[in-house]
Design an enzyme around this catalytic site. Structure first.
Site, PDB file in Angstrom:
ATOM      1  CE  LYS A  22      50.796  12.710  76.099  1.00 51.34           C
ATOM      2  NZ  LYS A  22      51.902  13.658  75.927  1.00 51.34           N
ATOM      3  CE  LYS A  77      52.071  10.824  79.375  1.00 53.56           C
ATOM      4  NZ  LYS A  77      52.708  11.909  78.691  1.00 53.56           N
TER       5      LYS A  77
HETATM    6  C1  PBG Z   1      54.293  16.328  76.786  1.00 52.30           C
HETATM    7  C2  PBG Z   1      54.064  15.338  77.877  1.00 52.30           C
HETATM    8  C3  PBG Z   1      53.065  15.318  78.852  1.00 52.30           C
HETATM    9  C4  PBG Z   1      53.346  14.245  79.696  1.00 52.30           C
HETATM   10  C5  PBG Z   1      54.476  13.623  79.177  1.00 52.30           C
HETATM   11  N1  PBG Z   1      54.891  14.302  78.036  1.00 52.30           N
HETATM   12  C6  PBG Z   1      51.965  16.275  79.127  1.00 52.30           C
HETATM   13  C7  PBG Z   1      50.783  16.290  78.291  1.00 52.30           C
HETATM   14  O1  PBG Z   1      50.649  15.602  77.279  1.00 52.30           O
HETATM   15  O2  PBG Z   1      49.921  17.078  78.653  1.00 52.30           O
HETATM   16  C8  PBG Z   1      52.571  13.861  80.931  1.00 52.30           C
HETATM   17  C9  PBG Z   1      53.345  13.104  81.934  1.00 52.30           C
HETATM   18  C10 PBG Z   1      52.717  13.023  83.294  1.00 52.30           C
HETATM   19  O3  PBG Z   1      51.578  13.430  83.512  1.00 52.30           O
HETATM   20  O4  PBG Z   1      53.422  12.536  84.175  1.00 52.30           O
HETATM   21  N2  PBG Z   1      53.366  16.285  75.756  1.00 52.30           N
END
Ligand code: PBG
Length: 323
Positions: free
Chosen positions: A194, A247
């Site tokens: 991520k 992601k």
């Molecule tokens: C929680 C989380 C996030 C997303 C998914 N889980 C936000 C972040 O990390 O700021 C983002 C998903 C999206 O942008 O569609 N940590």
């Protein structure tokens, strides 16, 4: 000039193209993210994500029925709590918003696959994904809280828990806690790879989870790094992750392919909020054909190696695929 080889022969008609197509895309590959909020009869559109809503549990049931009818692979729940605090205690409350929503969905639609996002950022008043001390996000003390969140989701009936916090060691901590609490059969989908991405902007509007100070670069990955993705997945697999997620999606297709080649567990891609917002905004301006652009984007994520895709376009795509 008479070419010997003519690739165009296999492109001449849809039946031929269909026969030689290398990648498929089906509704059952798609998982819809849903934002559940307190209240009754609430359906509030997210300003930066037209067509995406904050839903109260009653409205969530209604929307989810449509997902089942569309043949989607499942849904992933995100919660918007009534109140936030420094620890994010709403994240593991037995009567927390995701726990209530999961119980309601499970009893109404037992056959629905429910994933839950395991993180603290929607529940902390500072908006970070872990405990904070002196403007530092603490790793190890956060692990126990994440483990509690995962167990509370499993207790409520979640089929798969998906930690997205990026703390080191959280998959192992969650696995141990699930096993101790008789949830040895609950799989972990790790957001192993991520990145600290600007493409999460609209999500933070939807979930009210923008960090109140600093940013997430101290725990999410640097978009410039590729080798590090392989390191992250091997750590998570060693800790017991059953499935992995990369992601964001579209700007990271190389990473997806790299991860696909490096492991043999089921792999997902998250086509995130900013990707959705870009496609929808262009379509609303008449600059893109939304249907074609979305189906192409999702097919490309599959081609790059995703077995399944988390996308806000899941329902629309399922509809287009069935036409
Ligand atoms: C929680 C989380 C996030 C997303 C998914 N889980 C936000 C972040 O990390 O700021 C983002 C998903 C999206 O942008 O569609 N940590």
């Amino acid at each position: 000039m008479n070419p010997l080889l003519r690739p165009r022969r296999l492109r001449r008609s849809e039946p031929i193209r269909s026969l030689v197509r290398e990648t498929t895309l089906a509704a059952s590959d798609l998982i819809l993210p849903l934002f559940v909020c307190p209240g009754e009869n609430v359906k509030k559109e997210v300003s930066s994500m037209p067509g995406v809503f904050n839903l109260s549990v009653d409205r969530l049931l209604f929307e989810t029925e449509a997902c089942l009818n569309a043949g989607l692979g499942g849904v992933i729940l995100f919660g918007i709590p009534e109140e936030k605090d420094a620890e994010g205690s709403g994240a593991w409350a037995t009567n927390g918003i995701v726990q209530r929503a999961t119980r309601a969905l499970k009893s109404r639609f037992p056959e629905l696959l429910i994933l839950t996002d395991v993180c603290l950022c929607e529940y902390t008043d500072h908006g970070h994904c872990g405990l904070v001390q002196n403007n530092e996000v603490l790793n190890d003390p956060t692990l126990e809280l994440l483990a509690r969140v995962a167990v509370s989701h499993a207790e409520a009936g979640a089929d798969i828990v998906a930690p997205s916090d990026m703390m080191d060691g959280r998959v192992g901590a969650i696995r141990a806690a699930l096993d101790e609490n008789n949830f040895s059969q609950t799989p972990i989908l790790s957001y192993a790879v991520k990145y600290a991405s600007a493409f999460y902007g609209p999500f933070r509007d939807a979930a009210g989870s923008t960090p109140q100070f600093g940013d997430r670069r101290g725990y999410q990955m640097d978009p410039a790094n590729r080798r590090e993705a392989l390191r992250e997945i091997s750590l998570d697999l060693n800790e017991g992750a059953d499935m992995l997620l990369v992601k964001p999606g579209l700007p990271y297709l190389d990473i997806l392919r790299e991860v696909r080649n490096a492991c043999d567990v089921p792999l997902g891609a998250y086509c995130v909020s900013g990707e959705y917002a870009m496609l929808v905004a262009a379509a609303q301006n008449g600059w893109l054909d939304e249907r074609r652009a979305v189906l192409e984007a999702l097919t490309c994520l599959r081609r790059a190696g995703a077995d399944f895709i988390l996308t806000y376009h899941a329902r629309a795509a399922a509809h287009w695929l069935s036409e």
